[in-house]
Scaffold this active site. Sequence first.
Site, mmCIF file in Angstrom:
data_model
loop_
_atom_site.group_PDB
_atom_site.id
_atom_site.type_symbol
_atom_site.label_atom_id
_atom_site.label_comp_id
_atom_site.label_asym_id
_atom_site.label_seq_id
_atom_site.Cartn_x
_atom_site.Cartn_y
_atom_site.Cartn_z
ATOM 1 N N ARG A 187 -2.996 8.316 -0.066
ATOM 2 C CA ARG A 187 -1.821 7.466 0.000
ATOM 3 C C ARG A 187 -0.764 7.728 1.410
ATOM 4 O O ARG A 187 0.277 7.478 1.108
ATOM 5 C CB ARG A 187 -0.901 7.861 -1.386
ATOM 6 C CG ARG A 187 -1.507 7.425 -2.752
ATOM 7 C CD ARG A 187 -2.051 6.075 -2.701
ATOM 8 N NE ARG A 187 -2.768 5.740 -3.930
ATOM 9 C CZ ARG A 187 -4.111 5.797 -4.260
ATOM 10 N NH1 ARG A 187 -4.773 6.068 -3.235
ATOM 11 N NH2 ARG A 187 -4.538 5.687 -5.467
ATOM 12 N N SER A 258 2.152 1.840 -9.806
ATOM 13 C CA SER A 258 2.426 3.173 -9.872
ATOM 14 C C SER A 258 3.326 3.753 -9.009
ATOM 15 O O SER A 258 3.601 3.420 -7.541
ATOM 16 C CB SER A 258 1.168 3.767 -9.372
ATOM 17 O OG SER A 258 0.013 3.864 -10.173
ATOM 18 N N GLU A 328 5.468 6.625 -4.317
ATOM 19 C CA GLU A 328 4.498 5.742 -3.738
ATOM 20 C C GLU A 328 5.259 4.611 -3.156
ATOM 21 O O GLU A 328 4.951 4.034 -2.202
ATOM 22 C CB GLU A 328 3.302 5.120 -4.557
ATOM 23 C CG GLU A 328 2.282 6.234 -4.832
ATOM 24 C CD GLU A 328 0.961 5.316 -5.567
ATOM 25 O OE1 GLU A 328 0.990 4.179 -5.546
ATOM 26 O OE2 GLU A 328 0.298 6.203 -6.069
#
Length: 337
Positions: A187, A258, A328
């Site tokens: 990520r 998420s 995120e």
Amino acid sequence: MFMSEPTNFTADKSAPTWRGELRLHEPMAKHVSWRAGGSVARAYIPADLADLVVFLRTRDASEDIYFVGLGSNLLVRDGGLNATVIFMHAVLNQINLIDSSHIDGEAGHIEVEAGVAAPKVARFAARHDLANAEFLAGIPGTLGGALAMNAGCYGWETWQIVESVKTIDRNGTIRTRAPSDFEITYRHVELKKEKALFHPSSLIPHPSEVPHSSEEEWFVSTTLKLPAGDGEVAKQKIKELLTKRIATQPLSEPNAGSVFRNPKGDHAARLIEACGLKGFRIGGAEVSRKHANFIVNTGNATAADIEQVIEHVHAQVLSKHRVELIREVRIVGNNSI
């Protein structure tokens, strides 16, 4: 071929002014998947890539610029954002099959502009009997966003299938870069320092950071390399992934996917659920009862409601599990209205 500009194409300074649509005080709740938050000072919809080049060259060096696709990992605080947002999905939304020769078992190639929705790429690859793109059906954003954060699901990550990318900087210069130009981790995607020395662009903005540098590069397209496969098998995999997604995620309510990265060796959803936080609510924002790593807008959430829920979840997991969850999603702008 839709991306015909040379690698280092730069707008001519004598070229006419930009041709796209500039909106002032644009409500960002219309453009983010949480359907909440404030307005941005300026929003721009480029006419095409050449127009985007020209527009970027008109921006002041002190002006913050954000590239936004489907807004699936972004929250603008209720007080708004004094910046310029460039919307990609309405214009840079082409996908093209370059080849499907599969010579010596090698992959076919498709070129995808940054505004293309990731699930569309999965379906396109399947139609052309290419494999390994099925996971993109589970990513609720554009491919540009997926590149910027190395989005992934179901055991795959975006940069596993990337052969090259094209970026644009604030000077309107377009460059072709290889994956080896970047530090790519879970990520997170960052231009390597030696590449930044060649050209002073430092970071591809990370979802949890606010880009204040005047030296950014943004993705405008990518070439994906995919092995030969069976289109019907790929379509079946996509169907199975979507069925699983529908069963496990709160897709009927506004959300941003998420909220936190999974810690190494664990899952954020498990930690959050273990804290008894499913259903925890502030105002109109609630930790999903279906998936604990999702925060949903139940109908009237403000950006402040959502951010407070995020902060509470973070604090509870840190207190009870000694694990610091990393967001995120990007949160930008001012709190006060």
